[in-house]
Design a protein around this motif. Structure first.
Motif, PDB file in Angstrom:
ATOM      1  N   THR A 301       0.846  -1.315  -0.007  1.00 25.33           N
ATOM      2  CA  THR A 301      -0.061   0.163  -0.046  1.00 25.33           C
ATOM      3  C   THR A 301       1.027   1.287  -0.080  1.00 25.33           C
ATOM      4  O   THR A 301       0.439   2.109  -0.658  1.00 25.33           O
ATOM      5  CB  THR A 301      -1.012   0.268   1.185  1.00 25.33           C
ATOM      6  N   HIS A 302       2.018   1.234   0.988  1.00 32.39           N
ATOM      7  CA  HIS A 302       2.725   2.557   0.715  1.00 32.39           C
ATOM      8  C   HIS A 302       4.397   2.164   1.356  1.00 32.39           C
ATOM      9  O   HIS A 302       4.231   1.182   1.778  1.00 32.39           O
ATOM     10  CB  HIS A 302       2.166   3.629   1.480  1.00 32.39           C
ATOM     11  N   ASN A 303       4.937   3.228   1.228  1.00 28.14           N
ATOM     12  CA  ASN A 303       6.243   3.079   1.488  1.00 28.14           C
ATOM     13  C   ASN A 303       6.779   3.391   2.983  1.00 28.14           C
ATOM     14  O   ASN A 303       7.728   4.231   3.219  1.00 28.14           O
ATOM     15  CB  ASN A 303       7.135   4.254   0.461  1.00 28.14           C
ATOM     16  N   HIS A 304       6.167   2.973   3.825  1.00 29.99           N
ATOM     17  CA  HIS A 304       6.453   3.026   5.277  1.00 29.99           C
ATOM     18  C   HIS A 304       6.972   1.712   5.737  1.00 29.99           C
ATOM     19  O   HIS A 304       6.234   0.614   5.333  1.00 29.99           O
ATOM     20  CB  HIS A 304       5.226   3.627   5.947  1.00 29.99           C
ATOM     21  N   GLN A 305       7.736   1.860   6.774  1.00 33.68           N
ATOM     22  CA  GLN A 305       8.521   0.402   7.170  1.00 33.68           C
ATOM     23  C   GLN A 305       7.582  -0.773   7.653  1.00 33.68           C
ATOM     24  O   GLN A 305       7.725  -1.706   7.623  1.00 33.68           O
ATOM     25  CB  GLN A 305       9.423   0.699   8.358  1.00 33.68           C
ATOM     26  N   ASP A 306       6.273  -0.152   8.210  1.00 36.10           N
ATOM     27  CA  ASP A 306       5.388  -1.050   8.915  1.00 36.10           C
ATOM     28  C   ASP A 306       4.787  -1.700   7.909  1.00 36.10           C
ATOM     29  O   ASP A 306       3.798  -2.609   7.783  1.00 36.10           O
ATOM     30  CB  ASP A 306       4.576  -0.742  10.105  1.00 36.10           C
ATOM     31  N   HIS A 307       4.701  -1.175   6.509  1.00 31.94           N
ATOM     32  CA  HIS A 307       3.976  -1.654   5.184  1.00 31.94           C
ATOM     33  C   HIS A 307       4.858  -2.427   4.198  1.00 31.94           C
ATOM     34  O   HIS A 307       4.226  -3.585   3.744  1.00 31.94           O
ATOM     35  CB  HIS A 307       2.993  -0.677   4.810  1.00 31.94           C
ATOM     36  N   CYS A 308       5.997  -1.879   4.057  1.00 31.74           N
ATOM     37  CA  CYS A 308       6.776  -2.518   3.184  1.00 31.74           C
ATOM     38  C   CYS A 308       8.034  -2.978   3.925  1.00 31.74           C
ATOM     39  O   CYS A 308       8.879  -2.174   4.125  1.00 31.74           O
ATOM     40  CB  CYS A 308       7.356  -1.193   2.185  1.00 31.74           C
ATOM     41  N   GLY A 373      -3.196  11.710   1.953  1.00 30.33           N
ATOM     42  CA  GLY A 373      -2.781  12.039   3.154  1.00 30.33           C
ATOM     43  C   GLY A 373      -1.699  11.159   3.779  1.00 30.33           C
ATOM     44  O   GLY A 373      -1.296  10.224   3.292  1.00 30.33           O
ATOM     45  N   GLU A 374      -1.558  11.166   5.222  1.00 33.46           N
ATOM     46  CA  GLU A 374      -0.710  10.296   5.880  1.00 33.46           C
ATOM     47  C   GLU A 374       0.870  10.552   5.665  1.00 33.46           C
ATOM     48  O   GLU A 374       1.854   9.530   6.053  1.00 33.46           O
ATOM     49  CB  GLU A 374      -1.293   8.880   5.794  1.00 33.46           C
ATOM     50  N   HIS A 375       1.249  11.533   4.973  1.00 33.56           N
ATOM     51  CA  HIS A 375       2.570  11.590   4.258  1.00 33.56           C
ATOM     52  C   HIS A 375       3.005  13.125   4.518  1.00 33.56           C
ATOM     53  O   HIS A 375       3.895  13.705   3.913  1.00 33.56           O
ATOM     54  CB  HIS A 375       2.686  11.218   2.862  1.00 33.56           C
ATOM     55  N   ALA A 399      -5.458   0.867   4.156  1.00 37.87           N
ATOM     56  CA  ALA A 399      -4.269   1.107   5.027  1.00 37.87           C
ATOM     57  C   ALA A 399      -4.524   2.278   5.754  1.00 37.87           C
ATOM     58  O   ALA A 399      -5.745   2.734   6.322  1.00 37.87           O
ATOM     59  CB  ALA A 399      -3.052   1.019   4.126  1.00 37.87           C
ATOM     60  N   ASP A 400      -3.398   3.190   5.650  1.00 39.24           N
ATOM     61  CA  ASP A 400      -3.427   4.432   6.505  1.00 39.24           C
ATOM     62  C   ASP A 400      -4.129   5.713   5.670  1.00 39.24           C
ATOM     63  O   ASP A 400      -3.912   6.804   6.082  1.00 39.24           O
ATOM     64  CB  ASP A 400      -1.976   4.785   6.886  1.00 39.24           C
ATOM     65  N   SER A 401      -4.856   5.207   4.613  1.00 36.68           N
ATOM     66  CA  SER A 401      -5.491   6.589   4.096  1.00 36.68           C
ATOM     67  C   SER A 401      -6.148   7.272   4.884  1.00 36.68           C
ATOM     68  O   SER A 401      -7.023   7.035   5.791  1.00 36.68           O
ATOM     69  CB  SER A 401      -6.453   6.095   3.056  1.00 36.68           C
TER      70      SER A 401
HETATM   71 FE   LIG Z   1       1.716   4.656   6.926  1.00 30.61          FE
END
Ligand SMILES: [Fe+2]
Ligand SMILES: [Fe+2]
Length: 529
Positions: A301-308, A373-375, A399-401
């Protein structure tokens, strides 16, 4: 022992490291990696050797756990000093690159004032020459576009700094990984090996298929001093065989955090893989042993450590047929391409998906949906929610949308209609911009701006606006970092009063009022559709 066929134990922790720091995508792409090493890693380590006691005292306060403090005592000062020296020597090129990026960004700010940028190419510092295009946006703000694929093909992509650290897990508790380099030697086996090496697939295949230890030991280059420890990571006891669900109806399994496995008779789709190791005790969970032998699609879903999360992804690489990642902006320091990251660490089939793009799969389709958002309002496009349609059923993983603009879901609903199940993250506090992106800033950001620009997801009202647009019959709150095997990456510790808990309780209650099945997921969950 070593000549018999053996299995890799289910509780061997495998930490992928870069310069001994926990690897994540921004540390793999050369330009952001340069900035992280220069502006974060070296600074934290220098601060530690200068005043280790400050770090020790800070970490006595649990609220400081995610802060810029090394989780070591003064006894590690010598080892960290050595790591500083090694980093400065081995990463000299990346440190030059970081300096060039900073210098040239400063120059653009003062000298690119609306006139043609052509003359400025001559002033691009040597380390950056040929790797950048200079552009204005339509408001005449200048910026650098990095030609990321060429940076990967250059000496800046230094795979010799990649390594793996293997150890046996006894408990879910692990120290916060993102602010402390892994230099432990007791019970930890460090192997200098690039993530792309196919021998890693052979090693991880041994979680399910037994093999002799000696050949893999040799192929991995295990030093004589580590042989005994290495052998302790194996067992002759066969694990439960992987099982592939091939039935109706569709089965959805929640593996913790944002990790969801959707299986139909035809396909297995795994989202944001973060899989717990097997533990003896602790809360019930699904582990690696609950995954099918082949995963048709992994969706990020996105490029944050807990998702990728490469710790899990590398261990699954040999099982994954295709990775689907969000399309990115192309060339911005803040938004490295996930496609290039995966391609450069040995994932053979990686595909980008755009907003509202459909990828046909057997028995249905995967549709990329906008993720707002979330970024921290940075222009980062590597983020996507996914709508999975299988056997006439639809599942949204958002995800974190952060539903910053409910009209978005009105438009989506007009295009795609109702959905059956919604998975939504509600980490509605989120850290400030600097928590994650601070080392990339080329111009300091005032604290009041930093505090206002957060990595936060939807609260109850925003979440309910999604629910009211898409009319699901089931709504699950997930991706909250609640599981104990996650906190080493998120540093989240909630109380009953924490806003994400309060807000998600409210949302669950509001859903119940509307007759919608709803809960905040924790640990594991199985849903049939
Ligand atoms: Fe995130
Ligand atoms: Fe998250």
């Amino acid at each position: 022992m070593a000549t018999q066929p053996y299995y890799l134990k289910q509780n061997v922790i495998v930490e992928p490291l870069i310069n001994q720091w926990y690897a994540w995508s921004y540390l793999i792409s050369p330009a952001p990696a340069a900035m992280l090493i220069a502006n974060s890693h070296l600074k934290m380590m220098q601060s530690f050797v200068g005043a280790p006691q400050v770090h020790v005292s800070a970490l006595k306060n649990p609220a400081m756990r995610g802060g810029p403090f090394l989780n070591y005592g003064p006894d590690k000062v010598g080892a960290i000093r050595t790591l500083i020296d090694e980093t400065i020597t081995e990463q000299a090129l990346l440190l030059e690159l970081a300096e060039a990026i900073q210098k040239f960004s400063d120059l653009l700010m003062t000298e690119a004032n609306g006139f043609s940028l052509e003359a400025l190419y001559q002033r691009v510092p040597e380390p950056l020459k040929g790797y950048v295009e200079l552009v204005y946006d339509l408001n005449n703000f200048p910026s650098i576009r990095f030609i990321e694929a060429l940076l990967y093909a250059s000496p800046y992509f230094n795979q010799s700094s990649q390594s793996l650290c293997l150890s046996l897990s006894q408990t879910d508790e692990r120290p916060f990984a993102l602010s402390t380099p892994q230099i432990n030697t007791d019970g930890h086996l460090h192997l200098k090996i690039p993530f792309g090496a196919s021998v890693l697939d052979d090693l991880f295949r041994m979680k399910v298929e037994p093999a002799a230890i000696d050949p893999i030991k040799e192929a991995l280059g295990v030093p004589a001093s580590g042989q005994q420890l290495f052998e302790s990571f194996f067992s002759s006891e066969p694990p439960a065989p992987p099982s592939r669900y091939t039935d109706r109806p569709i089965r959805i399994r929640y593996f913790g955090h944002a990790c969801i496995l959707v299986e139909s008779r035809d396909v297995a789709i795994l989202m944001d893989p973060v899989i717990s190791y097997q533990q003896f005790g602790g809360i019930d969970r699904y582990t690696y042993a609950d995954l099918p032998e082949t995963i048709d699609y992994v969706l990020i879903t996105h490029n944050h450590q807990d998702h990728c999360m490469f710790e899990t992804l590398l261990q699954l690489r040999h099982r994954i047929k295709q990775v689907i990642v969000p399309k990115n902006n192309g060339g911005s320091l803040a938004d490295p391409s996930l496609k290039l990251v995966f391609q450069n660490i040995g994932f053979p089939v990686v595909r980008e998906i755009d907003e509202m793009e459909r990828i046909e799969v057997q028995g249905g389709e995967i549709i990329g949906l906008p993720f707002l958002g979330e970024h921290a309002d940075l222009n980062i496009r590597t983020k996507m929610a996914y709508l999975i349609r299988l056997d006439e059923k639809s599942i949204l993983c958002a995800a974190d949308s952060n539903n910053l603009e409910p009209a978005l879901y009105k438009h989506i609903h007009q295009q795609l209609g109702d959905v059956n199940v919604v998975f939504l993250g509600m980490e509605c506090d989120g850290g400030p911009l600097s928590w994650l992106y601070g080392p990339l800033l080329t111009k300091p950001l005032a604290r009041r701006f930093d505090q206002s620009r957060r990595l936060c997801g939807s609260d109850c009202n925003r979440g309910m606006e999604i629910v009211d647009q898409l009319h699901p019959s089931q709504v699950y709150i997930y991706a909250m970092g609640l599981e104990p095997w996650l906190t080493y990456l998120t540093s989240i510790q909630y109380t009953d009063e924490s806003r994400p808990i309060v807000e998600s309780n409210k949302l669950v209650e509001a859903c119940h009022h509307r007759g919608i099945t709803s809960e905040r997921l924790f640990g594991h969950k199985e849903i049939f559709l």
